[in-house]
Write an enzyme that holds these catalytic residues in place. Structure first.
Site, PDB file in Angstrom:
ATOM      1  N   TYR A   6      30.314  38.161  31.995  1.00  0.00           N
ATOM      2  CA  TYR A   6      30.961  38.637  33.217  1.00  0.00           C
ATOM      3  C   TYR A   6      30.885  37.522  34.240  1.00  0.00           C
ATOM      4  O   TYR A   6      29.874  37.327  34.899  1.00  0.00           O
ATOM      5  CB  TYR A   6      30.296  39.915  33.732  1.00  0.00           C
ATOM      6  CG  TYR A   6      30.903  40.430  35.020  1.00  0.00           C
ATOM      7  CD1 TYR A   6      32.283  40.541  35.157  1.00  0.00           C
ATOM      8  CD2 TYR A   6      30.106  40.799  36.096  1.00  0.00           C
ATOM      9  CE1 TYR A   6      32.844  41.007  36.331  1.00  0.00           C
ATOM     10  CE2 TYR A   6      30.663  41.267  37.273  1.00  0.00           C
ATOM     11  CZ  TYR A   6      32.040  41.371  37.389  1.00  0.00           C
ATOM     12  OH  TYR A   6      32.602  41.822  38.562  1.00  0.00           O
ATOM     13  N   ASP A  34      39.733  50.069  34.948  1.00  0.00           N
ATOM     14  CA  ASP A  34      40.894  49.289  35.353  1.00  0.00           C
ATOM     15  C   ASP A  34      41.175  48.163  34.350  1.00  0.00           C
ATOM     16  O   ASP A  34      42.214  47.511  34.430  1.00  0.00           O
ATOM     17  CB  ASP A  34      40.753  48.743  36.767  1.00  0.00           C
ATOM     18  CG  ASP A  34      39.456  47.994  37.002  1.00  0.00           C
ATOM     19  OD1 ASP A  34      38.557  48.050  36.136  1.00  0.00           O
ATOM     20  OD2 ASP A  34      39.315  47.377  38.072  1.00  0.00           O
ATOM     21  N   HIS A  35      40.262  47.959  33.419  1.00  0.00           N
ATOM     22  CA  HIS A  35      40.460  47.029  32.310  1.00  0.00           C
ATOM     23  C   HIS A  35      40.701  47.824  31.025  1.00  0.00           C
ATOM     24  O   HIS A  35      40.141  48.911  30.845  1.00  0.00           O
ATOM     25  CB  HIS A  35      39.223  46.156  32.079  1.00  0.00           C
ATOM     26  CG  HIS A  35      38.891  45.244  33.204  1.00  0.00           C
ATOM     27  ND1 HIS A  35      39.112  43.877  33.165  1.00  0.00           N
ATOM     28  CD2 HIS A  35      38.321  45.490  34.421  1.00  0.00           C
ATOM     29  CE1 HIS A  35      38.700  43.329  34.286  1.00  0.00           C
ATOM     30  NE2 HIS A  35      38.212  44.288  35.083  1.00  0.00           N
ATOM     31  N   ASN A  41      35.567  45.477  30.218  1.00  0.00           N
ATOM     32  CA  ASN A  41      34.858  45.681  31.472  1.00  0.00           C
ATOM     33  C   ASN A  41      34.924  47.177  31.747  1.00  0.00           C
ATOM     34  O   ASN A  41      36.000  47.716  32.034  1.00  0.00           O
ATOM     35  CB  ASN A  41      35.535  44.877  32.596  1.00  0.00           C
ATOM     36  CG  ASN A  41      34.833  45.037  33.929  1.00  0.00           C
ATOM     37  OD1 ASN A  41      34.406  46.123  34.301  1.00  0.00           O
ATOM     38  ND2 ASN A  41      34.741  43.950  34.683  1.00  0.00           N
ATOM     39  N   ASP A  81      34.991  39.463  30.666  1.00  0.00           N
ATOM     40  CA  ASP A  81      35.821  39.366  31.857  1.00  0.00           C
ATOM     41  C   ASP A  81      35.590  37.979  32.450  1.00  0.00           C
ATOM     42  O   ASP A  81      34.619  37.752  33.164  1.00  0.00           O
ATOM     43  CB  ASP A  81      35.442  40.469  32.847  1.00  0.00           C
ATOM     44  CG  ASP A  81      36.298  40.452  34.095  1.00  0.00           C
ATOM     45  OD1 ASP A  81      37.120  39.534  34.236  1.00  0.00           O
ATOM     46  OD2 ASP A  81      36.138  41.356  34.939  1.00  0.00           O
ATOM     47  N   GLU A 115      30.171  44.709  33.554  1.00  0.00           N
ATOM     48  CA  GLU A 115      30.070  45.576  34.734  1.00  0.00           C
ATOM     49  C   GLU A 115      29.550  46.968  34.377  1.00  0.00           C
ATOM     50  O   GLU A 115      30.122  47.982  34.763  1.00  0.00           O
ATOM     51  CB  GLU A 115      31.414  45.670  35.465  1.00  0.00           C
ATOM     52  CG  GLU A 115      31.598  44.601  36.518  1.00  0.00           C
ATOM     53  CD  GLU A 115      32.579  44.977  37.601  1.00  0.00           C
ATOM     54  OE1 GLU A 115      32.127  45.302  38.712  1.00  0.00           O
ATOM     55  OE2 GLU A 115      33.799  44.929  37.331  1.00  0.00           O
ATOM     56  N   ASN A 144      37.514  36.490  34.600  1.00  0.00           N
ATOM     57  CA  ASN A 144      37.991  36.435  35.986  1.00  0.00           C
ATOM     58  C   ASN A 144      38.775  35.158  36.289  1.00  0.00           C
ATOM     59  O   ASN A 144      38.783  34.665  37.414  1.00  0.00           O
ATOM     60  CB  ASN A 144      36.829  36.601  36.976  1.00  0.00           C
ATOM     61  CG  ASN A 144      36.636  38.056  37.384  1.00  0.00           C
ATOM     62  OD1 ASN A 144      37.599  38.754  37.700  1.00  0.00           O
ATOM     63  ND2 ASN A 144      35.396  38.517  37.367  1.00  0.00           N
TER      64      ASN A 144
END
Length: 280
Positions: free
Chosen positions: A124, A271-272, A11, A170, A45, A172
């Site tokens: 995603y 952040d990933h 991501n 991702d 993203e 989630n």
């Protein structure tokens, strides 16, 4: 001629931000591509138009990478893509959803990577929200439920199609307590809700293989997402929500998987962290 191929998922948290060099320690996504040379990179993203994405990735595209992506109808949101060293033989966007296909959450491509054709897909999945009295939380919660209800049967169909397929991205959703550092404190939070975890479990029970869990065994992590806030990264207080699910025929060819965790907080470009699987 190599005896293996690698498929990475990451991501990027905004492609324009991912390629920027913020300081002398942070090298961005482009050097990572050059240093690691995966065969396929599944991105989530992207949060940009194809024109802007091609501009951001121009050095990589000039170096021979091929880009296929889908944009979200909501500007600056979502967007998934596939970077590859070789041109895919076919590309398909969406999974037949009237609601979600225009939001840029899924793309798949066929490749000749040795040992027969391989389909690699970038996903995603909506982040969702815990179910509260806040109407915005209710909307996000219900959106994720609708996505899972639609996407589950599509995944089941891919699994039964006798192709070698890997769907990565991702998700989630942290599937088990091993997949989130602070699982006790997150039992009522989106990404670790019982129905979400059961949904992932149903896919695995149905025949999909979580290749990283198979490779690493019953251990904590390895995590690939950490909050920017506080000491989450330094303390490795993360989530394993970025992973590859592969059909059994492809999972049998797994050689190893790993997380390209940055060596320090200020060397992160998302952040990933990228997660890579290598197949024979």
């Amino acid at each position: 001629m190599t005896n293996s191929f690698t498929i990475s998922t990451v991501n990027v948290n905004g492609i324009r931000a991912a390629v920027k060099t913020r300081n002398e320690n942070n090298h961005g996504m482009l050097p990572w591509l050059s240093e690691n040379t995966p065969d396929v990179v599944l991105m989530q993203e992207i949060r940009a138009s194809e024109a802007i994405t091609r501009k951001a990735l121009a050095p990589a595209l000039d170096d021979g990478w091929h880009l296929h992506m889908t944009e979200s109808s909501v500007k600056g949101r979502s967007g998934v893509g596939i970077l590859s060293r070789t041109e895919p033989t076919a590309v398909r966007t969406g999974f037949g959803s009237d609601e979600f296909d225009e939001l840029g959450r899924y793309i798949e491509a066929d490749f000749d990577l040795g040992g027969g054709p391989v389909t690699a897909a970038s996903l995603y999945l909506p982040s969702g929200a815990a179910l509260t009295d806040d109407p915005k939380d209710v909307e996000k919660y219900e959106e994720k439920v609708r996505f899972l209800d639609e996407f589950g049967p599509y995944l089941d169909g891919l699994r039964d199609d006798a192709r070698q397929v890997v769907v990565a991205g991702d998700w989630n959703i942290a599937h088990t307590e091993r997949d989130i550092k602070n699982w006790r404190g997150n039992r009522k939070n989106s990404g670790f809700l019982p129905h979400e975890r059961e949904w992932v479990g149903a896919r695995i029970d149905g025949g999909w293989v979580d290749v990283a869990r198979t490779h690493h065994g019953d251990v904590d992590g390895p995590y690939a997402w950490w909050s920017w806030r506080g000491k989450a990264f330094d303390n490795d207080s993360g989530w394993r929500i970025d992973y590859h699910l592969a059909t059994a025929s492809l999972a049998d060819r797994l050689q190893r998987t790993w997380v390209d965790r940055a060596s320090a907080y200020d060397r992160r470009w998302s952040d990933h962290a990228p997660v890579t699987a290598e197949f024979a």
